[in-house]
Design an enzyme around this catalytic site. Sequence first.
Site, PDB file in Angstrom:
ATOM      1  NE  ARG A 218       6.646   0.116  10.016  1.00 55.69           N
ATOM      2  CZ  ARG A 218       5.519  -0.085   9.259  1.00 55.69           C
ATOM      3  NH1 ARG A 218       5.251   0.548   8.254  1.00 55.69           N
ATOM      4  NH2 ARG A 218       4.528  -0.721   9.993  1.00 55.69           N
TER       5      ARG A 218
ATOM      6  CE  LYS B 241      -2.141  -0.913   4.001  1.00 56.54           C
ATOM      7  NZ  LYS B 241      -1.143  -2.112   4.383  1.00 56.54           N
TER       8      LYS B 241
ATOM      9  NE  ARG C  78       7.372  -2.810   5.691  1.00 49.23           N
ATOM     10  CZ  ARG C  78       6.089  -2.565   5.719  1.00 49.23           C
ATOM     11  NH1 ARG C  78       5.478  -2.708   4.493  1.00 49.23           N
ATOM     12  NH2 ARG C  78       5.449  -2.607   6.862  1.00 49.23           N
TER      13      ARG C  78
ATOM     14  NE  ARG D 247       2.492  -4.347  11.055  1.00 42.99           N
ATOM     15  CZ  ARG D 247       3.942  -4.292  10.709  1.00 42.99           C
ATOM     16  NH1 ARG D 247       4.839  -4.927  11.267  1.00 42.99           N
ATOM     17  NH2 ARG D 247       3.726  -3.864   9.219  1.00 42.99           N
TER      18      ARG D 247
ATOM     19  NE  ARG E 142      -4.009  -1.025  10.122  1.00 43.62           N
ATOM     20  CZ  ARG E 142      -2.796  -0.553   9.534  1.00 43.62           C
ATOM     21  NH1 ARG E 142      -2.957   0.735   9.008  1.00 43.62           N
ATOM     22  NH2 ARG E 142      -1.574  -1.264   9.309  1.00 43.62           N
TER      23      ARG E 142
HETATM   24  P1  ADP Z   1       1.388  -1.851   7.826  1.00 42.93           P
HETATM   25  O1  ADP Z   1       0.136  -1.650   6.784  1.00 42.93           O
HETATM   26  O2  ADP Z   1       2.602  -2.270   7.265  1.00 42.93           O
HETATM   27  O3  ADP Z   1       1.071  -2.421   9.257  1.00 42.93           O
HETATM   28  P2  ADP Z   1       1.337   0.899   8.976  1.00 42.93           P
HETATM   29  O4  ADP Z   1       2.468   2.010   8.748  1.00 42.93           O
HETATM   30  O5  ADP Z   1      -0.020   1.277   8.118  1.00 42.93           O
HETATM   31  O6  ADP Z   1       1.779  -0.395   8.382  1.00 42.93           O
HETATM   32  O7  ADP Z   1       0.878   0.859  10.363  1.00 42.93           O
HETATM   33  C1  ADP Z   1       1.573   0.464  11.502  1.00 42.93           C
HETATM   34  C2  ADP Z   1       1.137   0.155  12.870  1.00 42.93           C
HETATM   35  O8  ADP Z   1       0.437   1.569  12.899  1.00 42.93           O
HETATM   36  C3  ADP Z   1      -0.233  -0.456  13.003  1.00 42.93           C
HETATM   37  O9  ADP Z   1       0.187  -1.858  13.106  1.00 42.93           O
HETATM   38  C4  ADP Z   1      -1.115  -0.035  13.954  1.00 42.93           C
HETATM   39  O10 ADP Z   1      -0.476  -0.333  15.185  1.00 42.93           O
HETATM   40  C5  ADP Z   1      -1.107   1.281  13.648  1.00 42.93           C
HETATM   41  N1  ADP Z   1      -2.055   2.084  12.634  1.00 42.93           N
HETATM   42  C6  ADP Z   1      -1.834   2.467  11.488  1.00 42.93           C
HETATM   43  N2  ADP Z   1      -2.854   2.814  11.192  1.00 42.93           N
HETATM   44  C7  ADP Z   1      -3.610   2.636  11.947  1.00 42.93           C
HETATM   45  C8  ADP Z   1      -5.221   2.633  11.676  1.00 42.93           C
HETATM   46  N3  ADP Z   1      -6.054   3.425  10.669  1.00 42.93           N
HETATM   47  N4  ADP Z   1      -5.895   2.288  13.003  1.00 42.93           N
HETATM   48  C9  ADP Z   1      -5.433   1.706  14.236  1.00 42.93           C
HETATM   49  N5  ADP Z   1      -3.815   1.754  14.133  1.00 42.93           N
HETATM   50  C10 ADP Z   1      -3.312   2.117  13.292  1.00 42.93           C
END
Ligand code: ADP
Length: 228
Positions: free
Chosen positions: A171, A23, A137, A182, A98
Amino acid sequence: MDGAQVTATAPVFILLGPPGAGKGTQARMLQDAHGFVQLSTGDLLRAAVAAGTDAGEAAKAVMEAGGLVSDEIVIAILKDRLGDEDCGHGVILDGFPRTTGQAEALDELLADAGQHINAAISLEVDDAAMVARISGRFTCGNCGEGYHDVHKPTAVLGTCDKCGGTHMKRRADDNAETVAQRLTEYHKQTAPLIDYYEGKGVLQSLDAMGEIDAIATTLSGMVREAAG
Ligand code: ADP
């Protein structure tokens, strides 16, 4: 929505898919190609953690454990960012919504601004491949360009192809145990949004297991069509 710049002419796209689906990579490519703004709640939360804000303090441990940050915090952060002027060009939401609660809040925010979702695009991938993708990554600490040890290495080891930066970052939550959590959260809380957007008639899907550039070309066509 108070002060928000998203206008009736500003397209809104959502990228759906599990962690590692690509994404962020694809959202950045769409941003470069179409001038839309990539809005990643993960990036916004990491910035809040780094800045030590109250929201960041509350989010830190949850993110490290691979859980979802509360809807209240995430919606507030996103709403705030949507109010910035650059969002008037259109936005690509990456990692938001999400949960069903976040999707409903987004619908309300957009309805208040006389706006709608142009397309929610689901990146279809095999879960089994996601752990390897995520474990390899890294990003440029200067410009944020994303790389992968195997699938997208830098041309010169340790140097960003895009900006020449030499500080690469990995990360804290990109490790095998956290990734498994996740993925579990994704299937429990986020995958139901595929049906949610199908019900609204805005769902599109594409196979995201191929080459990054080929996926980007397909996605770009979908976005161009849905923006019109
Ligand atoms: P990925 O899609 O690889 O898990 P992100 O950078 O989108 O990576 O998200 C990293 C973390 O940030 C998630 O595991 C969660 O803890 C938090 N997070 C990100 N976006 C949201 C969201 N919309 N709602 C709740 N938690 C979020």
